[in-house]
Design an enzyme around this catalytic site. Structure first.
Site, PDB file in Angstrom:
ATOM      1  N   LYS A  31      -6.344  -6.935  -0.703  1.00  0.00           N
ATOM      2  CA  LYS A  31      -6.394  -6.667  -1.865  1.00  0.00           C
ATOM      3  C   LYS A  31      -5.460  -7.613  -2.857  1.00  0.00           C
ATOM      4  O   LYS A  31      -4.347  -7.692  -2.405  1.00  0.00           O
ATOM      5  CB  LYS A  31      -6.379  -5.143  -2.291  1.00  0.00           C
ATOM      6  CG  LYS A  31      -7.276  -4.233  -1.752  1.00  0.00           C
ATOM      7  CD  LYS A  31      -6.939  -2.781  -2.602  1.00  0.00           C
ATOM      8  CE  LYS A  31      -7.761  -1.660  -1.750  1.00  0.00           C
ATOM      9  NZ  LYS A  31      -9.304  -1.910  -2.172  1.00  0.00           N
TER      10      LYS A  31
ATOM     11  N   ARG B 280     -16.511   3.388   4.713  1.00  0.00           N
ATOM     12  CA  ARG B 280     -17.800   3.792   5.096  1.00  0.00           C
ATOM     13  C   ARG B 280     -17.288   3.640   6.733  1.00  0.00           C
ATOM     14  O   ARG B 280     -18.358   4.399   7.159  1.00  0.00           O
ATOM     15  CB  ARG B 280     -18.749   2.603   4.460  1.00  0.00           C
ATOM     16  CG  ARG B 280     -18.450   1.179   4.879  1.00  0.00           C
ATOM     17  CD  ARG B 280     -19.363   0.463   4.234  1.00  0.00           C
ATOM     18  NE  ARG B 280     -18.893   0.240   2.662  1.00  0.00           N
ATOM     19  CZ  ARG B 280     -19.251  -0.260   1.700  1.00  0.00           C
ATOM     20  NH1 ARG B 280     -20.373  -1.158   1.714  1.00  0.00           N
ATOM     21  NH2 ARG B 280     -18.640  -0.531   0.456  1.00  0.00           N
TER      22      ARG B 280
END
Length: 500
Positions: A277, A351
């Site tokens: 990030k 996920r």
């Protein structure tokens, strides 16, 4: 921890640091809400006029403090805005009461006791005021020396007009106390720095709470995960020195009841992994375990309330870090289900851990599965910071969850799972990729998760990326930081087209 009492005393006679009254926005100026009669009498019937003179309008979230006149035992009167006055014959909504109570409790931080003289007609009104006050009084001060820099939370909330001998009112207060304590437990976990809340530490906290409240707890460490073939959880966690965990918490009701499985994303810190990030997007990533915190709190609350439903909570815990051992973009993971996943972006890690947990939860054939996750920035772009998205493989179940959330004061919105977006996750190397089309990314993530839900099981996915962590100024009963967002525990809704 803020105490809650139901009092038979009047607003004028109870000893407290402050008495709280409601004021609404009327057609011709501020209007006092029911419950303020005794306080208004102490002002010679001119409290509304005084408030208007001071600039009060009764708008939601508005706070006006006044020195109390003779005739009141509390030295301060706090008038809190309830928003628009209801139509004639209508009562104030429970969410308006909840938010007003939260605003007042926060404004009275540092006080020992406050008497809440807000409108109460039914037990549900008392519950809403209690919930709002107890949530609004929350403060996270664990890392501040002697609480320095912040006032202590309001120590006691006394509800006036709440009928302490009435069974319905007593039950409402007990439920409010249990729910708010567990929501605040979730907030504490979300706010805890990631150097202290590792997957192992989170699992230990869950195990201790499980023992306290009679839950069955199973913790799979990295060795058990490897033996079991949990490639998704291990793949996300392999770049960190803090190994992953999968925690199972089980509450079983004495009677044969429906079985609800809750699955929570628990990334205790998300750097993005090798797909790192950028600066400005990683400072609050301790909150990426908010889904697991919500699931943990919900299971404990179900046990404390003795709900007539069997609830199993699955906490998929890992830390997503870059290192020489971290999963790389292009790697293929073999999941617990046996499916292979090509990892195109290591920052789409939630996920992956949820997929393993969903497959494991499906083995028990529950009546329904609900996963909760701070999953995608795309959902925040779609719905904003205060609303979470609901996706499901059953429209009736999705609607029921939306309605339940609205009743609890949680802003949510039903979202679709467009079949055409599935093709974007086709992989030339594996069964599926962990990324698809950029547009509709939140829906793509939901479609990915759907692949790992057992056949015939009713399932829903809550993407709480927006409301899980509040970076702005507090409002209502919502604090700065972790919010504990997620609907309260409840039995699966009635039969639908896909219910077991």
């Amino acid at each position: 921890m803020t105490a809650l009492t139901l009092s038979t005393a009047g607003a004028a006679t109870l000893r407290a640091d402050a008495v709280v009254v409601g004021v609404a926005k009327g057609a011709k100026g501020p209007v006092l809400a029911p419950g303020a009669e005794a306080v208004d009498q102490a002002f010679d019937g001119k409290l509304a006029t005084v408030l208007e003179t001071l600039g009060a309008s009764g708008g939601e979230g508005e706070v006006t403090k006044l020195p109390a006149p003779d005739g009141l035992r509390a030295p301060v009167v706090l008038a809190v805005g309830l928003g628009s006055e209801p139509e004639e014959g209508d009562a104030y909504g429970t969410e308006a009461l909840r938010r007003a109570a939260g605003t007042a409790a926060r404004a009275l931080s540092g006080s020992r006791k406050a008497a809440f003289a807000l409108p109460i007609e039914e037990a549900e009104d008392a519950a809403a005021i209690a919930e709002g006050a107890l949530l609004g009084a929350y403060a996270f001060t664990a890392y501040q020396e002697n609480g320095k820099g912040a006032k202590k939370p309001l120590a006691e909330v006394a509800l006036l007009g709440a009928k302490p001998r009435d069974k319905a009112f007593k039950a409402a207060a007990e439920r409010a106390l249990a729910l708010t304590e567990e929501i605040n437990r979730a907030r504490d976990l979300i706010n805890t720095p990631p150097n202290d809340l590792t997957p192992e530490a989170f699992a230990a906290i869950a195990a201790a709470a499980g023992k306290e409240h009679g839950l069955k707890v199973q913790v799979l460490d990295e060795k058990a995960l490897l033996k079991g073939g949990f490639g998704g959880i291990l793949g996300v966690g392999q770049g960190s020195q803090n190994p992953p965990r999968l925690v199972k918490l089980s509450y079983t009701h004495a009677k044969d009841a429906k079985h609800l499985a809750l699955v929570g994303k628990g990334i205790t810190y998300d750097s993005g992994g090798i797909s790192l990030k950028p600066a400005g997007h990683n400072e609050t990533m301790k909150c990426d375990m908010s889904g697991a915190a919500a699931v943990f709190a919900a299971v404990v609350a179900a046990a404390r309330l003795g709900l007539a439903v069997n609830v199993t909570g699955w906490l998929a815990l890992a830390e997503n870090m870059p290192s020489g051992s971290a999963t790389r973009p292009g790697d293929v993971l073999r999941m617990y289900s046996g499916k292979t996943v090509e990892v195109l972006n290591t920052d789409a890690e939630g996920r992956l851990v949820l997929a393993d947990a969903l497959t494991k939860a499906s083995e028990e054939k529950p009546d329904a599965i609900v996963d909760v996750a701070t999953l995608t920035g795309a959902m925040v772009l779609a719905l904003g910071n205060r609303t979470f998205g609901i996706m499901a493989n059953d429209d009736g179940f999705r609607t029921a969850l939306h309605e339940t959330a609205e009743e609890a004061g949680e802003a949510s919105w039903p979202m679709p799972l467009p079949a055409d977006l599935r093709k974007g996750m086709d992989s030339p190397t594996a069964d599926i990729a962990n990324m698809g089309e950029r547009m509709g990314g939140g829906l793509v993530a939901g479609l990915f998760l759907k692949e790992f839900v057992g056949e015939g099981i009713t399932w829903a996915h809550l993407d709480i990326a927006g409301p899980a962590y509040h970076e702005g100024a507090p409002y209502g009963y919502t604090p700065k930081g972790g919010t504990g967002s997620s609907p309260p525990p409840s039995p699966p809704p009635g039969p639908s087209s896909r219910a077991c």
